[in-house]
Scaffold this motif. Structure first.
Motif, PDB file in Angstrom:
ATOM      1  N   ARG A 105      13.541  -1.703   3.983  1.00  0.00           N
ATOM      2  CA  ARG A 105      14.890  -1.108   4.001  1.00  0.00           C
ATOM      3  C   ARG A 105      15.773  -1.760   2.945  1.00  0.00           C
ATOM      4  NH1 ARG A 105      14.077  -0.193   9.156  1.00  0.00           N
ATOM      5  NH2 ARG A 105      14.607  -2.277   9.892  1.00  0.00           N
ATOM      6  N   SER A 106      15.710  -3.078   2.903  1.00  0.00           N
ATOM      7  CA  SER A 106      16.601  -3.801   1.998  1.00  0.00           C
ATOM      8  C   SER A 106      16.313  -3.492   0.534  1.00  0.00           C
ATOM      9  CB  SER A 106      16.459  -5.301   2.268  1.00  0.00           C
ATOM     10  OG  SER A 106      17.117  -6.036   1.311  1.00  0.00           O
ATOM     11  N   LEU A 107      15.034  -3.269   0.218  1.00  0.00           N
ATOM     12  CA  LEU A 107      14.680  -3.001  -1.176  1.00  0.00           C
ATOM     13  C   LEU A 107      14.511  -1.508  -1.462  1.00  0.00           C
ATOM     14  CD1 LEU A 107      14.092  -6.104  -0.998  1.00  0.00           C
ATOM     15  CD2 LEU A 107      12.402  -5.727  -2.770  1.00  0.00           C
ATOM     16  N   GLY A 108      14.763  -0.664  -0.451  1.00  0.00           N
ATOM     17  CA  GLY A 108      14.616   0.772  -0.633  1.00  0.00           C
ATOM     18  C   GLY A 108      13.185   1.167  -0.953  1.00  0.00           C
ATOM     19  N   ALA A 109      12.229   0.446  -0.353  1.00  0.00           N
ATOM     20  CA  ALA A 109      10.809   0.704  -0.637  1.00  0.00           C
ATOM     21  C   ALA A 109      10.182   1.498   0.499  1.00  0.00           C
ATOM     22  CB  ALA A 109      10.080  -0.618  -0.815  1.00  0.00           C
ATOM     23  N   GLY A 110       9.081   2.170   0.198  1.00  0.00           N
ATOM     24  CA  GLY A 110       8.312   2.869   1.228  1.00  0.00           C
ATOM     25  C   GLY A 110       6.940   2.242   1.341  1.00  0.00           C
ATOM     26  N   GLY A 111       6.028   2.979   1.991  1.00  0.00           N
ATOM     27  CA  GLY A 111       4.645   2.513   2.070  1.00  0.00           C
ATOM     28  C   GLY A 111       4.423   1.503   3.169  1.00  0.00           C
ATOM     29  N   GLY A 112       3.215   0.963   3.179  1.00  0.00           N
ATOM     30  CA  GLY A 112       2.855  -0.039   4.178  1.00  0.00           C
ATOM     31  C   GLY A 112       2.424  -1.329   3.490  1.00  0.00           C
ATOM     32  N   PHE A 113       2.092  -2.331   4.304  1.00  0.00           N
ATOM     33  CA  PHE A 113       1.646  -3.611   3.756  1.00  0.00           C
ATOM     34  C   PHE A 113       0.379  -4.064   4.476  1.00  0.00           C
ATOM     35  CE2 PHE A 113       6.285  -3.967   2.980  1.00  0.00           C
ATOM     36  CZ  PHE A 113       6.286  -4.321   1.642  1.00  0.00           C
ATOM     37  N   ARG A 114      -0.489  -4.690   3.717  1.00  0.00           N
ATOM     38  CA  ARG A 114      -1.600  -5.424   4.323  1.00  0.00           C
ATOM     39  C   ARG A 114      -1.262  -6.903   4.171  1.00  0.00           C
ATOM     40  NH1 ARG A 114      -7.733  -6.412   2.991  1.00  0.00           N
ATOM     41  NH2 ARG A 114      -8.527  -6.193   5.111  1.00  0.00           N
ATOM     42  N   VAL A 115      -1.287  -7.615   5.282  1.00  0.00           N
ATOM     43  CA  VAL A 115      -0.863  -9.024   5.284  1.00  0.00           C
ATOM     44  C   VAL A 115      -1.962  -9.882   5.890  1.00  0.00           C
ATOM     45  CG1 VAL A 115       0.809 -10.656   6.284  1.00  0.00           C
ATOM     46  CG2 VAL A 115       1.572  -8.387   5.584  1.00  0.00           C
ATOM     47  N   ALA A 116      -2.230 -11.001   5.276  1.00  0.00           N
ATOM     48  CA  ALA A 116      -3.082 -12.025   5.923  1.00  0.00           C
ATOM     49  C   ALA A 116      -2.336 -13.342   5.838  1.00  0.00           C
ATOM     50  CB  ALA A 116      -4.426 -12.130   5.224  1.00  0.00           C
ATOM     51  N   THR A 117      -2.409 -14.115   6.917  1.00  0.00           N
ATOM     52  CA  THR A 117      -1.662 -15.370   6.925  1.00  0.00           C
ATOM     53  C   THR A 117      -2.400 -16.444   7.714  1.00  0.00           C
ATOM     54  OG1 THR A 117       0.537 -16.327   7.335  1.00  0.00           O
ATOM     55  CG2 THR A 117      -0.278 -14.791   8.985  1.00  0.00           C
ATOM     56  N   ARG A 118      -2.170 -17.675   7.310  1.00  0.00           N
ATOM     57  CA  ARG A 118      -2.690 -18.788   8.102  1.00  0.00           C
ATOM     58  C   ARG A 118      -1.815 -20.017   7.888  1.00  0.00           C
ATOM     59  NH1 ARG A 118      -6.430 -22.331   7.076  1.00  0.00           N
ATOM     60  NH2 ARG A 118      -6.970 -22.979   4.994  1.00  0.00           N
ATOM     61  N   LEU A 159       0.862  -1.187   0.000  1.00  0.00           N
ATOM     62  CA  LEU A 159       0.000   0.000   0.000  1.00  0.00           C
ATOM     63  C   LEU A 159       0.895   1.232   0.000  1.00  0.00           C
ATOM     64  CD1 LEU A 159      -2.316  -1.342   2.851  1.00  0.00           C
ATOM     65  CD2 LEU A 159      -2.827  -1.377   0.396  1.00  0.00           C
ATOM     66  N   PRO A 160       1.203   1.777  -1.194  1.00  0.00           N
ATOM     67  CA  PRO A 160       2.208   2.851  -1.275  1.00  0.00           C
ATOM     68  C   PRO A 160       1.788   4.120  -0.545  1.00  0.00           C
ATOM     69  CG  PRO A 160       1.512   2.102  -3.479  1.00  0.00           C
ATOM     70  CD  PRO A 160       0.645   1.408  -2.485  1.00  0.00           C
ATOM     71  N   ARG A 161       0.458   4.333  -0.365  1.00  0.00           N
ATOM     72  CA  ARG A 161       0.024   5.621   0.189  1.00  0.00           C
ATOM     73  C   ARG A 161      -0.202   5.597   1.700  1.00  0.00           C
ATOM     74  NH1 ARG A 161      -1.409   6.070  -4.975  1.00  0.00           N
ATOM     75  NH2 ARG A 161      -3.180   4.657  -4.851  1.00  0.00           N
ATOM     76  N   THR A 162       0.274   4.571   2.380  1.00  0.00           N
ATOM     77  CA  THR A 162       0.185   4.569   3.840  1.00  0.00           C
ATOM     78  C   THR A 162       1.539   4.155   4.400  1.00  0.00           C
ATOM     79  OG1 THR A 162      -0.821   3.507   5.751  1.00  0.00           O
ATOM     80  CG2 THR A 162      -0.733   2.205   3.762  1.00  0.00           C
TER      81      THR A 162
END
Ligand code: DP6
Length: 363
Positions: free
Chosen positions: A114-127, A77-80
């Motif tokens: 940090r490693s990929l020089g990326a910004g933004g946030g992530f939405r994650v779901a896992t099971r 999510l680049p805008r958060t």
């Protein structure tokens, strides 16, 4: 009983070797889903030179599993600048993950950004495909899944080597081995560079069909984390002795895998697992992971072997026993283990091909 994950159609093993951005991932709305497996160590990671960075004191060798997987979807999510971490239920429901888990996942995502020089946030779901009540460690599969899916969601297709380093950066060292399939070695870090400790494949899954029948004897989370075990390991008088024994033991396991020699593999992996627990029990303060049922399973395996059935145990930092055996003996082993007092269930697994992209999206 064997376990399986939700229906989905993996498109094949992850074989990406370049850091070239993957346009399909970004075209698909920066969302990627993966199933990443757990692994069982034949030679254990026990003790760290740098615990925060999960740089191990010794090399380890593992078998990647097939059935015990973490199924994870990551959306960039680049805008958060916030991460949202959700647990997915078998019925398709999504619920916020417990705070501690969410904090660890978010810290790992920070390392990946940090490693990929990326910004933004992530939405994650896992099971997890394996029940949390089975007392199985899920951090290796969980963090490997996060590393693979988050980098894909960012449009990057990394080499196995970089993925292994990124998975390790979660602090769960064994995750470094779960980005690869088959039989995997994770060396001790080389002096040359602090990030030089990444796992590599010794042999693919189809090289040797071995099975892992897990005798579940403990369903509660363990009282002492692996992290504390690593921290205390060097306080045991036997820690240094194990370091001396390891080069020969590692070589025996490498050779047994190469030659598919189960009679050579079995005794050494059981001896190695007992040594881990010997060190834990003699650490200061001591750590006791075994339960009476652990010993009952080990005794049953000795009886089975006297009857000519080759089955050997390995135990991680917990009471459950992973029984490694050949396909032709799996059924007999499972039947006998099911009758051991204190065994609440069996999980039947085997060597697997590693992370699979293209799993169904969880949201
Ligand atoms: C005994 O630090 O990787 O399983 O984060 O709890 O998965 P978790 O532990 P980690 O240590 C693993 C310790 C071990 C042996 C092994 O898997 O090599």
């Amino acid at each position: 009983m064997s376990i399986s994950d939700s229906p989905s159609s993996p498109t094949g093993p992850l074989t990406a070797e370049s850091a070239v951005p993957e346009s399909t991932a970004s075209a698909a709305g920066s969302k990627a889903s993966v199933k990443a497996p757990a692994n069982i160590a034949f030679i254990k990671y026990w003790g760290a030179r740098d615990l925060r960075r999960a740089l191990p004191s010794n090399p380890s060798i593992s078998m990647t599993l097939r059935e015990c997987v973490s199924h994870t979807t990551v959306e960039h999510l680049p805008r958060t600048d916030r991460d949202e971490i959700l647990l997915a239920g078998a019925d398709g429901s999504l619920a916020p993950a417990p705070e501690g888990f969410a904090a660890r996942a978010s810290a790992h995502l920070g390392e990946i950004r940090r490693s990929l020089g990326a910004g933004g946030g992530f939405r994650v779901a896992t099971r997890n495909s394996f029940p949390s009540s089975a007392g199985m460690a899920s951090s290796a599969s969980g963090f490997a899944a996060l590393a693979v899916a988050a980098t894909r969601a960012l449009g990057a297709s990394l080499s196995d080597r970089r993925l292994s380093i990124l998975a390790r950066a979660s602090g769960s060292g064994s995750a470094a081995r779960s980005v690869l399939g088959g039989y995997v070695e994770w060396p001790r870090a080389m002096a040359a560079g602090e990030d030089e400790s990444d796992a590599f494949a010794l042999a693919p899954a189809d090289h040797w069909d071995l099975r892992d029948v897990v005798a579940v004897v403990e369903t509660e989370p363990k009282e002492v984390s692996s992290r504390d075990g690593h921290r205390l390991a060097a306080t045991s008088p036997y820690f240094a002795r194990r370091q001396e024994l390891l080069p020969a033991r590692l070589e025996q396991v490498r050779r047994a895998i190469e030659e598919r020699d189960f009679d050579a593999l079995g005794p050494v992996i059981e001896e190695e697992a007992v040594d881990l627990h010997l060190i834990a029990m003699s650490s200061r303060p001591p750590i006791f992971y075994w339960s009476p049922a652990t010993l009952a399973v080990l005794a049953e395996l000795r009886r089975l072997r006297r009857e000519g059935i080759a089955a050997w145990a390995t135990m991680d930092a917990g009471a459950n026993v992973h029984v490694i055996t050949r396909p032709e003996d799996e059924e007999a082993v499972a039947q006998r283990l099911a009758g051991v007092p204190g065994v609440s269930r069996l999980i039947r697994d085997g060597v697997g091909p590693g992370p699979e992209l293209g799993a169904a999206h969880l949201f």
